[in-house]
Design a protein around this motif. Structure first.
Motif, short mmCIF file in Angstrom:
data_model
loop_
_atom_site.label_atom_id
_atom_site.label_comp_id
_atom_site.label_asym_id
_atom_site.label_seq_id
_atom_site.Cartn_x
_atom_site.Cartn_y
_atom_site.Cartn_z
N ALA A 243 -10.29 -26.24 -3.89
CA ALA A 243 -10.77 -25.27 -2.90
C ALA A 243 -9.62 -24.41 -2.39
N ALA A 244 -8.48 -25.02 -2.15
CA ALA A 244 -7.32 -24.27 -1.68
C ALA A 244 -6.83 -23.31 -2.75
N SER A 245 -6.88 -23.71 -4.01
CA SER A 245 -6.45 -22.85 -5.11
C SER A 245 -7.34 -21.62 -5.22
N VAL A 246 -8.65 -21.82 -5.09
CA VAL A 246 -9.59 -20.69 -5.14
C VAL A 246 -9.32 -19.73 -3.98
N LYS A 247 -9.12 -20.29 -2.80
CA LYS A 247 -8.85 -19.46 -1.61
C LYS A 247 -7.55 -18.68 -1.79
N ALA A 248 -6.52 -19.33 -2.29
CA ALA A 248 -5.23 -18.66 -2.51
C ALA A 248 -5.35 -17.56 -3.56
N ALA A 249 -6.10 -17.81 -4.64
CA ALA A 249 -6.28 -16.80 -5.68
C ALA A 249 -7.06 -15.60 -5.15
N ASP A 250 -8.09 -15.86 -4.34
CA ASP A 250 -8.86 -14.76 -3.74
C ASP A 250 -7.98 -13.92 -2.82
N THR A 251 -7.16 -14.59 -2.03
CA THR A 251 -6.27 -13.88 -1.12
C THR A 251 -5.22 -13.08 -1.89
N ALA A 252 -4.70 -13.65 -2.96
CA ALA A 252 -3.73 -12.93 -3.80
C ALA A 252 -4.39 -11.69 -4.40
N ALA A 253 -5.63 -11.81 -4.83
CA ALA A 253 -6.35 -10.66 -5.39
C ALA A 253 -6.52 -9.57 -4.34
N GLU A 254 -6.82 -9.97 -3.12
CA GLU A 254 -6.94 -8.99 -2.03
C GLU A 254 -5.61 -8.28 -1.79
N ILE A 255 -4.52 -9.03 -1.81
CA ILE A 255 -3.19 -8.44 -1.61
C ILE A 255 -2.89 -7.43 -2.71
N LEU A 256 -3.20 -7.81 -3.96
CA LEU A 256 -2.96 -6.92 -5.09
C LEU A 256 -3.85 -5.68 -5.03
N ASP A 257 -5.12 -5.90 -4.73
CA ASP A 257 -6.07 -4.78 -4.67
C ASP A 257 -5.72 -3.80 -3.56
N ALA A 258 -5.21 -4.32 -2.45
CA ALA A 258 -4.82 -3.46 -1.33
C ALA A 258 -3.49 -2.77 -1.59
N GLY A 259 -2.76 -3.23 -2.59
CA GLY A 259 -1.46 -2.64 -2.90
C GLY A 259 -0.36 -3.09 -1.95
N ASP A 260 -0.59 -4.20 -1.25
CA ASP A 260 0.41 -4.71 -0.30
C ASP A 260 1.67 -5.17 -1.01
N LEU A 261 1.49 -5.88 -2.12
CA LEU A 261 2.61 -6.39 -2.91
C LEU A 261 2.23 -6.32 -4.38
N THR A 262 3.24 -6.32 -5.23
CA THR A 262 2.99 -6.41 -6.66
C THR A 262 2.90 -7.89 -7.03
N ARG A 263 2.47 -8.13 -8.25
CA ARG A 263 2.39 -9.50 -8.75
C ARG A 263 3.78 -10.15 -8.71
N ALA A 264 4.78 -9.41 -9.13
CA ALA A 264 6.16 -9.94 -9.13
C ALA A 264 6.64 -10.22 -7.71
N ASP A 265 6.29 -9.33 -6.77
CA ASP A 265 6.70 -9.53 -5.38
C ASP A 265 6.07 -10.79 -4.79
N ILE A 266 4.80 -11.00 -5.08
CA ILE A 266 4.12 -12.21 -4.58
C ILE A 266 4.83 -13.45 -5.13
N ALA A 267 5.14 -13.42 -6.41
CA ALA A 267 5.81 -14.57 -7.04
C ALA A 267 7.17 -14.83 -6.40
N LYS A 268 7.91 -13.76 -6.12
CA LYS A 268 9.24 -13.93 -5.51
C LYS A 268 9.14 -14.38 -4.06
N VAL A 269 8.30 -13.71 -3.28
CA VAL A 269 8.21 -14.01 -1.85
C VAL A 269 7.77 -15.46 -1.62
N PHE A 270 6.83 -15.92 -2.42
CA PHE A 270 6.29 -17.26 -2.22
C PHE A 270 6.87 -18.29 -3.19
N ALA A 271 7.88 -17.89 -3.95
CA ALA A 271 8.57 -18.79 -4.89
C ALA A 271 7.58 -19.57 -5.76
#
Length: 103
Positions: free
Chosen positions: A37-65
């Motif tokens: 359930a947490a994985s689904v929620k995190a993936a949905d939130t990551a998709a929202e971040i990407l769709d909104a253009g807040d961060l790139t995929r690489a930025d998310i990976a770096k910021v959250f290690a």
């Protein structure tokens, strides 16, 4: 009588082991459900971040290690996201898209 007592003792030990095993498996099952359930929620939130253009995929990976596995699970590559988005497109939209020239 000694033999029957030994058998009863063995059966009680087996019951205790099975009860402990059942408890461990139940605890693992609940933890697995929570993790999924947490994985689904995190993936949905990551998709929202990407769709909104807040961060790139690489930025998310770096910021959250994120580990490689976490990246592939939580923020799929653009091709996979695009494929799932086109699959969600209605048949009418798809039919009209084919009529449009691709410049």
């Amino acid at each position: 009588m000694s033999t029957e007592r030994n058998i009863d003792d063995l059966l009680k030990e087996d019951e205790a082991r099975l009860k402990a095993k059942r408890k461990r498996l139940s605890t693992f099952g609940k933890a697995l459900e929570d993790a999924r359930a947490a994985s689904v929620k995190a993936a949905d939130t990551a998709a929202e971040i990407l769709d909104a253009g807040d961060l790139t995929r690489a930025d998310i990976a770096k910021v959250f290690a994120l580990s490689k596995g976490e990246r592939s699970t939580l923020i799929p590559a653009a091709q996979r996201r695009a494929a799932s988005a086109s699959a969600a497109q209605s048949p009418v939209q798809s039919a009209h898209a084919e009529d449009q020239p691709n410049y």
